[in-house]
Structure formats: C-alpha cells, structure tokens
Design a protein around this motif. Structure first.
Motif, PDB file in Angstrom:
ATOM      1  N   ARG A  91      29.310  33.929  45.695  1.00 21.33           N
ATOM      2  CA  ARG A  91      29.213  32.949  46.535  1.00 21.33           C
ATOM      3  C   ARG A  91      29.762  31.828  45.686  1.00 21.33           C
ATOM      4  NH1 ARG A  91      25.286  28.726  46.202  1.00 21.33           N
ATOM      5  NH2 ARG A  91      24.910  27.366  48.182  1.00 21.33           N
ATOM      6  N   MET A  92      29.610  31.605  44.467  1.00 24.98           N
ATOM      7  CA  MET A  92      30.127  30.442  43.689  1.00 24.98           C
ATOM      8  C   MET A  92      31.901  30.811  43.747  1.00 24.98           C
ATOM      9  SD  MET A  92      29.803  29.635  39.605  1.00 24.98           S
ATOM     10  CE  MET A  92      30.421  31.283  39.068  1.00 24.98           C
ATOM     11  N   MET A  93      32.240  31.838  43.564  1.00 24.86           N
ATOM     12  CA  MET A  93      33.649  32.064  43.378  1.00 24.86           C
ATOM     13  C   MET A  93      34.478  31.964  44.628  1.00 24.86           C
ATOM     14  SD  MET A  93      34.381  32.718  40.266  1.00 24.86           S
ATOM     15  CE  MET A  93      35.901  33.386  40.230  1.00 24.86           C
ATOM     16  N   TYR A  94      33.845  32.219  45.883  1.00 22.43           N
ATOM     17  CA  TYR A  94      34.386  32.158  47.146  1.00 22.43           C
ATOM     18  C   TYR A  94      34.345  30.695  47.568  1.00 22.43           C
ATOM     19  CZ  TYR A  94      33.992  37.253  47.969  1.00 22.43           C
ATOM     20  OH  TYR A  94      34.075  38.664  47.666  1.00 22.43           O
ATOM     21  N   LEU A  95      33.427  30.010  47.339  1.00 21.33           N
ATOM     22  CA  LEU A  95      33.319  28.608  47.652  1.00 21.33           C
ATOM     23  C   LEU A  95      34.167  27.696  46.914  1.00 21.33           C
ATOM     24  CD1 LEU A  95      29.454  27.875  48.137  1.00 21.33           C
ATOM     25  CD2 LEU A  95      31.174  28.110  49.873  1.00 21.33           C
ATOM     26  N   THR A  96      34.486  28.332  45.635  1.00 20.09           N
ATOM     27  CA  THR A  96      35.350  27.331  44.720  1.00 20.09           C
ATOM     28  C   THR A  96      36.781  27.841  45.001  1.00 20.09           C
ATOM     29  OG1 THR A  96      33.520  27.330  43.142  1.00 20.09           O
ATOM     30  CG2 THR A  96      35.688  26.966  42.391  1.00 20.09           C
TER      31      THR A  96
ATOM     32  N   ILE B 211      23.416  48.642  44.390  1.00 21.47           N
ATOM     33  CA  ILE B 211      22.856  47.407  44.603  1.00 21.47           C
ATOM     34  C   ILE B 211      23.557  45.977  44.455  1.00 21.47           C
ATOM     35  CG2 ILE B 211      20.910  45.434  44.032  1.00 21.47           C
ATOM     36  CD1 ILE B 211      19.107  48.045  43.553  1.00 21.47           C
ATOM     37  N   ALA B 212      24.427  45.939  43.387  1.00 25.25           N
ATOM     38  CA  ALA B 212      25.407  44.998  43.113  1.00 25.25           C
ATOM     39  C   ALA B 212      26.441  45.066  44.273  1.00 25.25           C
ATOM     40  CB  ALA B 212      26.206  45.234  41.588  1.00 25.25           C
ATOM     41  N   VAL B 213      26.991  46.280  44.350  1.00 30.33           N
ATOM     42  CA  VAL B 213      27.959  46.382  45.523  1.00 30.33           C
ATOM     43  C   VAL B 213      27.445  45.992  47.021  1.00 30.33           C
ATOM     44  CG1 VAL B 213      29.219  48.019  47.075  1.00 30.33           C
ATOM     45  CG2 VAL B 213      29.116  48.279  44.529  1.00 30.33           C
ATOM     46  N   ALA B 214      26.148  46.189  47.138  1.00 33.02           N
ATOM     47  CA  ALA B 214      25.753  45.467  48.397  1.00 33.02           C
ATOM     48  C   ALA B 214      25.502  43.969  48.481  1.00 33.02           C
ATOM     49  CB  ALA B 214      24.157  46.177  48.551  1.00 33.02           C
ATOM     50  N   GLY B 215      25.227  43.425  47.372  1.00 32.74           N
ATOM     51  CA  GLY B 215      25.106  42.017  47.164  1.00 32.74           C
ATOM     52  C   GLY B 215      26.615  41.473  47.199  1.00 32.74           C
ATOM     53  N   ILE B 216      27.692  42.080  46.752  1.00 34.52           N
ATOM     54  CA  ILE B 216      29.078  41.577  47.056  1.00 34.52           C
ATOM     55  C   ILE B 216      29.583  41.731  48.461  1.00 34.52           C
ATOM     56  CG2 ILE B 216      31.352  42.293  46.150  1.00 34.52           C
ATOM     57  CD1 ILE B 216      30.336  43.133  43.458  1.00 34.52           C
ATOM     58  N   VAL B 217      29.115  42.897  49.013  1.00 32.06           N
ATOM     59  CA  VAL B 217      29.614  43.147  50.348  1.00 32.06           C
ATOM     60  C   VAL B 217      28.921  42.025  51.289  1.00 32.06           C
ATOM     61  CG1 VAL B 217      29.581  44.284  52.524  1.00 32.06           C
ATOM     62  CG2 VAL B 217      30.129  45.537  50.220  1.00 32.06           C
TER      63      VAL B 217
ATOM     64  N   THR C 272      27.762  39.100  50.535  1.00 30.62           N
ATOM     65  CA  THR C 272      28.419  37.518  50.280  1.00 30.62           C
ATOM     66  C   THR C 272      29.611  37.493  50.605  1.00 30.62           C
ATOM     67  OG1 THR C 272      26.807  37.624  48.234  1.00 30.62           O
ATOM     68  CG2 THR C 272      28.532  36.095  48.479  1.00 30.62           C
ATOM     69  N   SER C 273      30.362  38.550  50.589  1.00 27.45           N
ATOM     70  CA  SER C 273      31.762  38.550  51.104  1.00 27.45           C
ATOM     71  C   SER C 273      31.842  38.266  52.602  1.00 27.45           C
ATOM     72  CB  SER C 273      32.624  39.803  50.646  1.00 27.45           C
ATOM     73  OG  SER C 273      32.657  39.995  49.411  1.00 27.45           O
ATOM     74  N   TYR C 274      31.030  38.825  53.201  1.00 26.93           N
ATOM     75  CA  TYR C 274      30.985  38.480  54.847  1.00 26.93           C
ATOM     76  C   TYR C 274      30.432  37.187  55.091  1.00 26.93           C
ATOM     77  CZ  TYR C 274      29.625  38.919  59.539  1.00 26.93           C
ATOM     78  OH  TYR C 274      29.575  38.731  61.106  1.00 26.93           O
ATOM     79  N   VAL C 275      29.272  36.922  54.270  1.00 30.45           N
ATOM     80  CA  VAL C 275      28.878  35.550  54.937  1.00 30.45           C
ATOM     81  C   VAL C 275      29.722  34.322  54.326  1.00 30.45           C
ATOM     82  CG1 VAL C 275      26.931  34.016  54.328  1.00 30.45           C
ATOM     83  CG2 VAL C 275      26.616  36.412  54.768  1.00 30.45           C
ATOM     84  N   TYR C 276      30.487  34.531  53.290  1.00 29.58           N
ATOM     85  CA  TYR C 276      31.153  33.201  52.816  1.00 29.58           C
ATOM     86  C   TYR C 276      32.649  33.392  52.690  1.00 29.58           C
ATOM     87  CZ  TYR C 276      26.597  31.466  51.138  1.00 29.58           C
ATOM     88  OH  TYR C 276      25.359  31.152  51.147  1.00 29.58           O
TER      89      TYR C 276
END
Length: 675
Positions: A444-449, A557-563, A565-569
């Motif tokens: 989220r931080m990387m995408y928003l920035t 689980i990390a991949v799920a978080g990345i996926v 977050t990538s979709y949402v942000y």
C-alpha cells in the motif's frame, strides 16, 4: 587477539566525534562537525568489522575483562568492562554500519537545518551509548548505555523543540521509557540480590542456584525468583523495544528528523531490548512463565500493531508501525527460545528498515517535506534510485525469497509453531497472519507513493508544500514549487549500500546463524526448548530452503496480501473506500490505534494532572503555603501589630509598665513556695 585499546577506540571514537561536533561546532563549521562525527563513527565501524572478523574467522577467543573499577562496596564491584563474543560483535557491526550510513545520509537531509552541528553531535553520542550497551560485561554498564540511548532519543525526537508536537513526542518517549526502566532497575537489583554480582559471567554462573527458589512479594503467594527477575527485566525491554502496552511512544517519535527515525528504529534504541533478552538467555531459560510472557506479548504486537500500519497516511508512520510489528516478531522468537532466529531477524531488519526510513526521507525531501501519501503518487519516474532501493527493502520486509527478510522471518514463524510452551498456538497464528498484514501495509505504501496518478501538481509561483522541516505551513498541500527530483548522492549512496545486504545477507547468514551454532556459549538454550535444533534436521541448504518457500503457508499468505493490495490500491483505487465502509467499526478501532492513547490519557495523564492539582491546592497551597509559610508570616504580622501599640514613645507609659512588671515579679516571688 582482541586488545583493550582496540575496544576502547571503538567506543571512544564516536564520543570524540560527538564532543567535537557539539562543543566546537561553531568554530569548525558544518563541514567540520559532520566530518568529526562521521570519522568517529567510521572508525568504530571499521574496527567493529575487524573484531567480527577476528572472532569468526581469525580464531580470536572471546574477550571478557574489566578495565576500570567504578566502585567497590562490601564485596560488590561495579566496573567498566567489555564482553566481546559473537553476539556482541554482530551487534557492534550492525550498530556502527547503519549509524555510519545514517550519518552520511544526514549531510543531505539536514543541509538547510539551523541545528546541523547539534544534530551530528547527538547522533554520534547515540552511537557511543549503544556501543557501550552492547559491549558491556555487567548490568550496571548495560544500564548506563540503556539510559544513555533513552536520553539522546529524547533530545533527537524533540530536536525541533520549537515545534509543539516534537516537544510532546520527546517527552512522551522519555516518560513511557521511564515506566519500563522502573521494572528494569528492579530486575537488576533482584539479580544482584539473588545472584550476588553485577558481572554477567558471575551472575550467569550462579543462575542454576535460582531453580526452586521463591520469594513472597505478597504474603502467601510465592513467586519463582527466576520468573521475577526475568519479567522485571522484560518490562524494561517492553519500554525500550516498544512492546504492547508500552509501544505508544514509538510512532510519535516520527516527529524527529528522518535520519534519527532510521537510527532509533533500525539499529539502536529499539533493538536494545531484544539484545538484552538474548544476552539474558541463561536466566530466561530457567522460567517458562517468563518465556510465555515474552512470546505472547511479542506475537500480539506482531499482528495487532501491524494492523494499524494499514490505516496510516503518513509515510513515516507506516514504516514506524512496521517496526513495532517486526519487533514483535523478534520478541516472539526469543519467547520460543529461538534466540538465534530473533537476533538474525534483528540484523536483517536493521538493514532493510534503515533503508525504508531513509528512502521515505528521500521522498519527503523531494516532496518539500510533505509526508502524507495522499499527496504523492507517480514518483517512480522522478526518483528511480529511491524507488528501486525501497522496493528492495519492501520485498525484504515482506519476506519474499531470496531477500533477507524471508530467511529470518520464516524461521521465526516456524520456530514459534514448533514451540510447546504456553501461548505458542496463539502466538503462531499471530505471526502467521502478520505476514498478510505486512504485505498489505508495505505494498500500500509503495503503490500510494510511487505508482498510480500524480496527486500533486507543480506551481512555480507556489511556496513549499504543506510542511517544511520545522512543521511550518507554506501554501496549499500537494502544490510544489518545482517537480520532484532524485536526491543527491549523499542520500542515495546509503540507500544503495543498505539495499545490498537487504538482498544478500540472508543467503549467506542463514546457515551459520540459525543452524551452525554461530553464537556459541553467548546464548544458552535448555534442551527441552531448543526448537532450532529440531528445525535443523529439516535444513538441506540455502537453495533448497529458498525453493521450498513456494510450498509454505507464509509465502502464499504474503502473495495473497500482495494480490489483494495490488487490486485495491493499484488496479481499482475506489475499492479502498468500499473496504473502509464495509469494515466500519473495525476500521475505526484500528485507525484510532486501539484507543491506547485515549485510555492512557484518561487513566494516567488526566488522573495525574487531577492528583497534582489536588495536592497543589490541598497540600502545597493549603497546608504548606497557607498554614506553614503564609500562616506563620501572618501570625508574626498580627503579633507585631499588637506589640507595636505598646511602643507609644511616652516616658510615663514606660515607667508605669516597669512598675507593674516589678509588682508582678515580686508577687510571683512571694507567692511561689520555696524549698
């Protein structure tokens, strides 16, 4: 062989730099101040690497000697001395290297600050105290370094003292740490009382004598002495390493300049508690109760404090809550008796967390000291070096192989899962779900920035953005006087140098640190608690471990978080508001940091103020001022007023008074019986 003069040079070089930059800063100027501080820390760094090399590959024995006697009372000695084994040597390298990177970076970040020389003096002094802490061979010197880093953190967090929020944050950090330090002092006193010495070697040698011993703090309720000592020491670690519920000071420490955020969070103050618990392993292994407390509290922070990072908009606060979560992972490892795994994660975390903080500072510089990610976006094309290095730090933080964080974090998760002490099942689910949380707030931080649309615009006629370094508003938020650009080389060079170990250090260190008995006798683990020995039977090399990651739960689980977050942000930014509305009350609780600050404010801050006002009005103003001070003065004044009326100035008045007095005196003499 390690010599006393060599070790003294390591600790005294940063101190000399601090003194020169602080006391002679005006005479030697900015260049002289940063040169003195960097030279001092640089000498400490080079010599620390030399010490590490001698211990690991040079065949040098451990060094444990006193070099100065502070005092000797009734057979109890307090000394200045050094214990240099592989545990302290690794800490020396990490502390000095990260500190050196921060000092170089500071030249660019603080270039326009009026307190330039003062800042370098503080940071070099910070390094001195931390080196004294990790190199100490006794409890009292440990406490000296412990309080030293606390003092300098107060000075650095409140460095911009004209900014009210900075002064408040510094005071908050200082007070909360004093709460933990009360337990720490009591723990040291208890260790001295029952082990008979302040020196580690003697105290640890006597540690087995604590087995079966108890003490009744409350009559009729015996406590294990080992449990009491360890829990008291851990209370100190809770304050210094920001564990629940004494974590509230750490996010507010972001009010200080970014370089000190990196130094506090990555390599110095907050890691002191983790190091201390690892150093005290001979004591903690005697109490499964204390280990359970460490495990449960650490795992709680790893998950729940990480959740708060998902709701933050300040880029530095996201990284700060990440630190809270990762410190929880380290403590959970220590509670599971996987001390080596906790120290391994401390080392890898120091590199990639310093990288993320310094990268965030580079972004803040480019955005004219704007820290809100809602006014960023699309910065990757303006800041390629910062962008790439922060991705290295982010992937290491998320535990993506082959980045360093994968090897240390996954080892902690596996170790906690293999532990059989009370609370291990709860802790395992916390550290496992924490992987999803980590991936979410990081991406989220990387995408928003760096990604998405640019949520700022350039206006050549505008002043600075929202905040300058001192928090003074200048114009409309998101409006920049010129387009963002990459930071100067003194900023980007430390980013590159920190990105390298963030990528590679885990590959080279996982075998010796986790499964090669790297720390030797520096860490003691009871056979019944040795989860790393059990894990070693399944270790078949670094390559096999890396490839096996795709079959493990933490990876997916990390991949799920990345996926997610990538979709949402990234792909559907409008979804973020939808998720926020759906979560409703849960989001508000997390966004308000579980209301810790509000509860503390109600219970302690307001209560303390009310108690102080009551004491002031009742005791100070009423009893002391009203009765003793003002009352006695009023009594003297009234008596003096009455006595003054007797002084009429007429001779016949005085003659009459003398006659009356003589009559009374004679009457008394005649009426009182004599023997």
């Amino acid at each position: 062989m390690l010599s006393t003069s060599l070790l003294l040079a390591i600790v005294l070089a940063p101190l000399a730099g601090a003194v020169l930059a602080g006391l002679l800063g005006r005479r030697i100027g900015r260049a002289g101040a940063h040169s003195a501080a960097i030279l001092g820390v640089g000498i400490a760094c080079v010599l620390s690497f030399y010490v590490f090399y001698q211990l690991v590959w040079g065949g040098a024995p451990d060094y444990d000697q006193n070099i100065y006697t502070w005092f000797q009372v009734a057979g109890i000695g307090a000394h200045v001395g050094f214990l240099i084994d592989r545990l302290s040597a690794m800490m020396m390298v990490v502390v000095s290297f990260v500190s050196l990177m921060v000092h170089i970076y500071t030249i660019g970040y603080m270039a326009d600050d009026d307190g330039y020389q003062r800042f370098f003096s503080y940071t070099a002094l910070f390094t001195f105290f931390m080196l004294m802490l990790v190199m100490s061979n006794n409890f009292l010197q440990l406490f000296f370094g412990w309080e030293g880093v606390g003092l300098v953190s107060y000075l650095l967090i409140g460095f911009w003292f004209k900014k009210p929020t900075a002064s408040f944050a510094g005071m908050k950090a200082f007070i909360v740490n004093r709460v933990g330090d009360l337990g720490f002092v009591l723990g040291i006193a208890a260790a001295l009382r029952f082990l008979g010495s302040l020196d580690y070697g003697t105290a640890f040698a006597h540690a087995p004598s604590l087995v079966g011993r108890s003490i009744q703090i409350i009559p009729g309720h015996p406590w294990s002495v080992a449990t009491l000592i360890c829990i008291l020491l851990f209370i100190g670690a809770m304050g210094k390493s920001a564990q629940v519920p004494l974590h509230v000071w750490l996010p507010d420490s972001m009010e200080g300049p970014t370089p000190i955020s990196a130094l506090i969070h990555a390599a110095t103050m907050v890691t002191a508690g983790v190091f201390m618990v690892a150093r005290m392993s001979p004591l903690f292994e005697l109490s499964t109760t204390a280990l359970s407390v460490v495990l449960v509290i650490g795992a709680t922070g790893a998950f729940f404090l990480g959740l708060i990072g998902i709701t933050q908009w300040d880029i530095k606060r996201v990284v700060a809550y990440s630190t809270l979560s990762q410190l929880g992972y380290m403590m959970a490892a220590l509670g599971a008796s996987a001390y080596a795994a906790g120290m391994f994660h401390l080392m890898t975390h120091a590199f990639f967390k310093a990288l993320l903080f310094l990268g965030a500072g580079s972004v803040i510089m480019a955005m004219h000291h704007e820290q809100d990610m809602r006014y960023m976006g699309g910065l990757r094309r303006y800041m390629p070096v910062t962008y790439l290095t922060m991705w290295a730090g982010s992937l290491a933080l998320c535990g993506i192989p082959p980045f360093a964080g994968f090897y240390s974090k996954d080892a902690i998760i596996e170790a906690v899962g293999a532990s059989h002490i009370w609370g291990a099942s709860y802790a395992y689910w916390c550290v496992l779900l924490g992987v999803f949380v980590t991936a979410t707030y990081t991406f989220r931080m990387m995408y928003l920035t760096f990604h998405g649309e640019e949520r700022f615009h350039v206006d050549a006629h505008a002043g600075h953005g929202h905040d300058d370094a001192h928090g003074e508003g200048h114009g409309e938020r998101g409006v920049l006087a010129h387009a963002p650009h990459e930071s100067p080389w003194v900023v980007t060079l430390p980013l590159v140098l920190l990105a390298i170990p963030s990528l590679l250090i885990g590959i080279f260190a996982v075998r010796p640190l986790l499964y090669g008995n790297f720390f030797g006798s520096a860490i003691v683990v009871a056979p019944a608690h040795d989860v790393l020995a059990e894990m070693a039977t399944h270790f078949h090399g670094v390559l096999a471990l890396t490839l096996h990651a795709v079959l493990t739960a933490p990876f997916w689980i990390a991949v799920a978080g990345i996926v997610v977050t990538s979709y949402v942000y990234l792909l559907n930014p409008a979804m973020a508001d939808v998720v926020k509305r759906v979560l409703g009350p849960v989001y508000r609780v997390v966004d308000n940091k579980f209301y810790f600050d509000e509860v503390y404010n109600a219970l302690f801050v307001r209560g303390s103020v009310a108690l102080g006002q009551a004491l002031w009005k009742g005791a100070d103003a009423g009893a002391i001022d009203g009765v003793m001070v003002n009352g006695s003065a009023s009594l003297v004044d009234r008596v003096a007023r009455r006595a003054r009326t007797l002084q009429s100035g007429f001779l016949y008045h005085y003659a009459f008074a003398m006659i009356v007095g003589l009559i009374l005196l004679l009457a008394g003499f005649l009426l009182v019986p004599h023997a």
